[in-house]
Every structure is written in C-alpha cells, then in structure tokens.
Design a protein around this motif. Sequence first.
Motif, PDB file in Angstrom:
ATOM      1  N   LEU A   1      22.079 -52.498 -15.145  1.00 18.96           N
ATOM      2  CA  LEU A   1      20.898 -51.667 -15.384  1.00 18.96           C
ATOM      3  C   LEU A   1      21.263 -50.586 -16.380  1.00 18.96           C
ATOM      4  N   ILE A   2      20.418 -50.382 -17.376  1.00 20.26           N
ATOM      5  CA  ILE A   2      20.625 -49.310 -18.344  1.00 20.26           C
ATOM      6  C   ILE A   2      19.394 -48.417 -18.336  1.00 20.26           C
ATOM      7  N   ARG A   3      19.607 -47.130 -18.211  1.00 17.91           N
ATOM      8  CA  ARG A   3      18.492 -46.190 -18.121  1.00 17.91           C
ATOM      9  C   ARG A   3      17.951 -45.875 -19.508  1.00 17.91           C
ATOM     10  N   SER A   4      16.754 -45.368 -19.548  1.00 16.26           N
ATOM     11  CA  SER A   4      16.087 -45.156 -20.831  1.00 16.26           C
ATOM     12  C   SER A   4      16.784 -44.105 -21.685  1.00 16.26           C
ATOM     13  N   ASN A   5      17.590 -43.232 -21.071  1.00 12.36           N
ATOM     14  CA  ASN A   5      18.294 -42.205 -21.848  1.00 12.36           C
ATOM     15  C   ASN A   5      19.728 -42.628 -22.195  1.00 12.36           C
ATOM     16  N   GLU A   6      20.069 -43.877 -21.892  1.00 12.59           N
ATOM     17  CA  GLU A   6      21.375 -44.414 -22.244  1.00 12.59           C
ATOM     18  C   GLU A   6      21.244 -45.356 -23.424  1.00 12.59           C
ATOM     19  N   ARG A   7      22.310 -45.485 -24.192  1.00 17.43           N
ATOM     20  CA  ARG A   7      22.285 -46.367 -25.366  1.00 17.43           C
ATOM     21  C   ARG A   7      23.179 -47.582 -25.191  1.00 17.43           C
ATOM     22  N   GLU A   8      24.206 -47.435 -24.369  1.00 13.55           N
ATOM     23  CA  GLU A   8      25.134 -48.549 -24.184  1.00 13.55           C
ATOM     24  C   GLU A   8      25.753 -48.444 -22.798  1.00 13.55           C
ATOM     25  N   LYS A   9      26.018 -49.610 -22.211  1.00  8.32           N
ATOM     26  CA  LYS A   9      26.643 -49.633 -20.899  1.00  8.32           C
ATOM     27  C   LYS A   9      27.519 -50.863 -20.778  1.00  8.32           C
ATOM     28  N   HIS A  10      28.637 -50.714 -20.061  1.00  9.06           N
ATOM     29  CA  HIS A  10      29.580 -51.807 -19.900  1.00  9.06           C
ATOM     30  C   HIS A  10      29.783 -52.084 -18.413  1.00  9.06           C
ATOM     31  N   SER A  11      29.994 -53.373 -18.109  1.00 12.32           N
ATOM     32  CA  SER A  11      30.364 -53.764 -16.761  1.00 12.32           C
ATOM     33  C   SER A  11      31.180 -55.036 -16.854  1.00 12.32           C
ATOM     34  N   GLY A  12      32.497 -54.917 -16.707  1.00  9.37           N
ATOM     35  CA  GLY A  12      33.359 -56.083 -16.828  1.00  9.37           C
ATOM     36  C   GLY A  12      33.243 -56.704 -18.208  1.00  9.37           C
ATOM     37  N   ARG A  13      32.854 -57.974 -18.281  1.00  9.88           N
ATOM     38  CA  ARG A  13      32.687 -58.654 -19.562  1.00  9.88           C
ATOM     39  C   ARG A  13      31.291 -58.494 -20.147  1.00  9.88           C
ATOM     40  N   LEU A  14      30.482 -57.679 -19.528  1.00  7.31           N
ATOM     41  CA  LEU A  14      29.111 -57.460 -19.988  1.00  7.31           C
ATOM     42  C   LEU A  14      29.001 -56.150 -20.753  1.00  7.31           C
ATOM     43  N   ARG A  15      28.244 -56.211 -21.863  1.00  6.97           N
ATOM     44  CA  ARG A  15      27.916 -55.005 -22.611  1.00  6.97           C
ATOM     45  C   ARG A  15      26.424 -55.045 -22.919  1.00  6.97           C
ATOM     46  N   VAL A  16      25.739 -53.996 -22.551  1.00  3.44           N
ATOM     47  CA  VAL A  16      24.307 -53.907 -22.791  1.00  3.44           C
ATOM     48  C   VAL A  16      24.028 -52.735 -23.709  1.00  3.44           C
ATOM     49  N   THR A  17      23.128 -52.951 -24.674  1.00  3.18           N
ATOM     50  CA  THR A  17      22.662 -51.863 -25.515  1.00  3.18           C
ATOM     51  C   THR A  17      21.159 -51.718 -25.356  1.00  3.18           C
ATOM     52  N   LEU A  18      20.677 -50.539 -25.628  1.00  2.00           N
ATOM     53  CA  LEU A  18      19.249 -50.249 -25.521  1.00  2.00           C
ATOM     54  C   LEU A  18      18.831 -49.389 -26.695  1.00  2.00           C
ATOM     55  N   ASP A  19      17.759 -49.806 -27.368  1.00  2.00           N
ATOM     56  CA  ASP A  19      17.168 -49.034 -28.457  1.00  2.00           C
ATOM     57  C   ASP A  19      15.701 -48.819 -28.121  1.00  2.00           C
ATOM     58  N   THR A  20      15.389 -47.652 -27.562  1.00  2.00           N
ATOM     59  CA  THR A  20      14.020 -47.406 -27.116  1.00  2.00           C
ATOM     60  C   THR A  20      13.062 -47.236 -28.293  1.00  2.00           C
ATOM     61  N   SER A  21      13.576 -46.851 -29.447  1.00  2.00           N
ATOM     62  CA  SER A  21      12.685 -46.696 -30.611  1.00  2.00           C
ATOM     63  C   SER A  21      12.189 -48.054 -31.093  1.00  2.00           C
ATOM     64  N   LYS A  22      13.019 -49.077 -30.901  1.00  2.00           N
ATOM     65  CA  LYS A  22      12.633 -50.430 -31.291  1.00  2.00           C
ATOM     66  C   LYS A  22      12.167 -51.257 -30.095  1.00  2.00           C
ATOM     67  N   LYS A  23      12.200 -50.659 -28.903  1.00  5.93           N
ATOM     68  CA  LYS A  23      11.848 -51.371 -27.678  1.00  5.93           C
ATOM     69  C   LYS A  23      12.643 -52.678 -27.593  1.00  5.93           C
ATOM     70  N   SER A  24      13.944 -52.559 -27.691  1.00  5.82           N
ATOM     71  CA  SER A  24      14.775 -53.753 -27.646  1.00  5.82           C
ATOM     72  C   SER A  24      16.078 -53.477 -26.926  1.00  5.82           C
ATOM     73  N   SER A  25      16.659 -54.547 -26.397  1.00  6.00           N
ATOM     74  CA  SER A  25      17.933 -54.470 -25.702  1.00  6.00           C
ATOM     75  C   SER A  25      18.711 -55.740 -26.008  1.00  6.00           C
ATOM     76  N   SER A  26      20.025 -55.659 -25.898  1.00  4.46           N
ATOM     77  CA  SER A  26      20.841 -56.850 -26.064  1.00  4.46           C
ATOM     78  C   SER A  26      21.882 -56.911 -24.959  1.00  4.46           C
ATOM     79  N   LEU A  27      22.220 -58.120 -24.587  1.00  2.36           N
ATOM     80  CA  LEU A  27      23.267 -58.381 -23.600  1.00  2.36           C
ATOM     81  C   LEU A  27      24.347 -59.201 -24.277  1.00  2.36           C
ATOM     82  N   LEU A  28      25.574 -58.689 -24.228  1.00  2.92           N
ATOM     83  CA  LEU A  28      26.725 -59.406 -24.779  1.00  2.92           C
ATOM     84  C   LEU A  28      27.635 -59.806 -23.629  1.00  2.92           C
ATOM     85  N   ILE A  29      27.960 -61.087 -23.566  1.00  2.00           N
ATOM     86  CA  ILE A  29      28.949 -61.584 -22.608  1.00  2.00           C
ATOM     87  C   ILE A  29      30.171 -61.964 -23.417  1.00  2.00           C
ATOM     88  N   THR A  30      31.283 -61.320 -23.176  1.00  2.00           N
ATOM     89  CA  THR A  30      32.490 -61.604 -23.935  1.00  2.00           C
ATOM     90  C   THR A  30      33.341 -62.649 -23.226  1.00  2.00           C
TER      91      THR A  30
END
Lengths: 113, 109
Positions: B48-77
């Motif tokens: 879970l990534i909150r609206s005031n966060e831009r990036e978050k990591h959990s193990g092999r997961l990396r999530v980014t959030l761009d609220t200006s573009k209303k978009s998010s990405s999930l990276l599995i390494t």
Amino acid sequence: NAGVTQTPKFRVLKTGQSMTLLCAQDMNHEYMYWYRQDPGMGLRLIHYSVGEGTTAKGEVPDGYNVSRLKKQNFLLGLESAAPSQTSVYFCASSPRQGWTEAFFGQGTRLTVV
Amino acid sequence: SQQGEEDPQALSIQEGENATMNCSYKTSINNLQWYRQNSGRGLVHLILIRSNEREKHSGRLRVTLDTSKKSSSLLITASRAADTASYFCAQDSSYKLIFGSGTRLLVRP
C-alpha cells in the motif's frame, strides 16, 4: 482464525431463481465489499458497507441487493438471476477506510443457465 | 466507470528478469494498493502506498505513485516462476476500493 469466509463456493442457478451469498468475517472489520470478476474485466464493485446497518451502491449494483444486519456478515442477494450474472463473486473486508488493506474470501463461482 | 486501467494486460518474462506493471486511475485517492491473484483464488494484498508518498519498497517489490498523473507502477525484481499470477492495482477513495483490470504475469523457468 478463519478471516473472510464465503458460502457457497459453487452454485448453479436457473434463470429467474433467487439466491443469497453469505460473507462472514471474524476480524471485527467495519468495511465490507462485494465484487464480481469476469474474464478481462478485473474486479467490479457491486455494493459495499461502511458499518453495521449501512449499505451503498458500487459500480454495478443493478440486479443485486445487500444487507448488513450484523457487523460480521454481509449478504448479497440475487432476486431473479440472469445469465449475465454468471461470474465469480468475491467478498472482502477491511478495518477502516484510508490506510489499510482489504482481506478477501476465496470466491463463489456462480453459473446461471 | 471509475475503474482504472493497467498496462500491459499480459506480460511474459524469463525467470530472473524484472517485471514492471503500470496502473492509471481516475479519481483522487487516499492510497493506492496492489494485490496479487493466483488462478482461481482470492486476492492477496501486496503493498500500500499513501497519497503523500512517492515510492515504497517491500522485499522484491517497488511501488511508485505519481498523483499528478494519476498513475502508479509496480516493479518486481529478480522474478521467480512462483510470481506467475495476475496483479491488480486498487484505488482507495471515498470509502470504496476500486480495482484496475489487471496484468497477467507469466514467469518462465
């Protein structure tokens, strides 16, 4: 700790029949949701509840009714089943809105013939 | 419809490669969540990534959030065959949890 339990797991209905799907959670969660999942459509929100005695419409509420008489149970009713309601139904619950994850049941596969 | 969209719809990679999935949503959010679904099963929460966060990591997961573009990405390494599943983003706003259409990930051994 059972989490979120859906009953039944499978059901075949004839067009026009009625049925109720039961969702039960033992985590004392306030929020509960009913979704349907169709191939290529992801999950679509049917109805949801933010607490005991409350319900609200989601994205695709037509043809369904819900009740939340007890905090731990959220019932989804189909009054007159149609083939278009053939789907997999998922129930979910979460402690409260805004900061927490949702916990899902294992789904009910419903076929309307 | 408030349902978001995910891109790509399907992704096939070799074990050990990275997998990136993108999600676009339509409304303002409190947070953005990612879930995983194995075939025929219920969804399991990943991150879970909150609206005031831009990036978050959990193990092999990396999530980014761009609220200006209303978009998010999930990276599995360093993907594994066991990562084969469908992945969904979910926008949490106005008491509702709205899911995207999902990305089907296949990790080949």
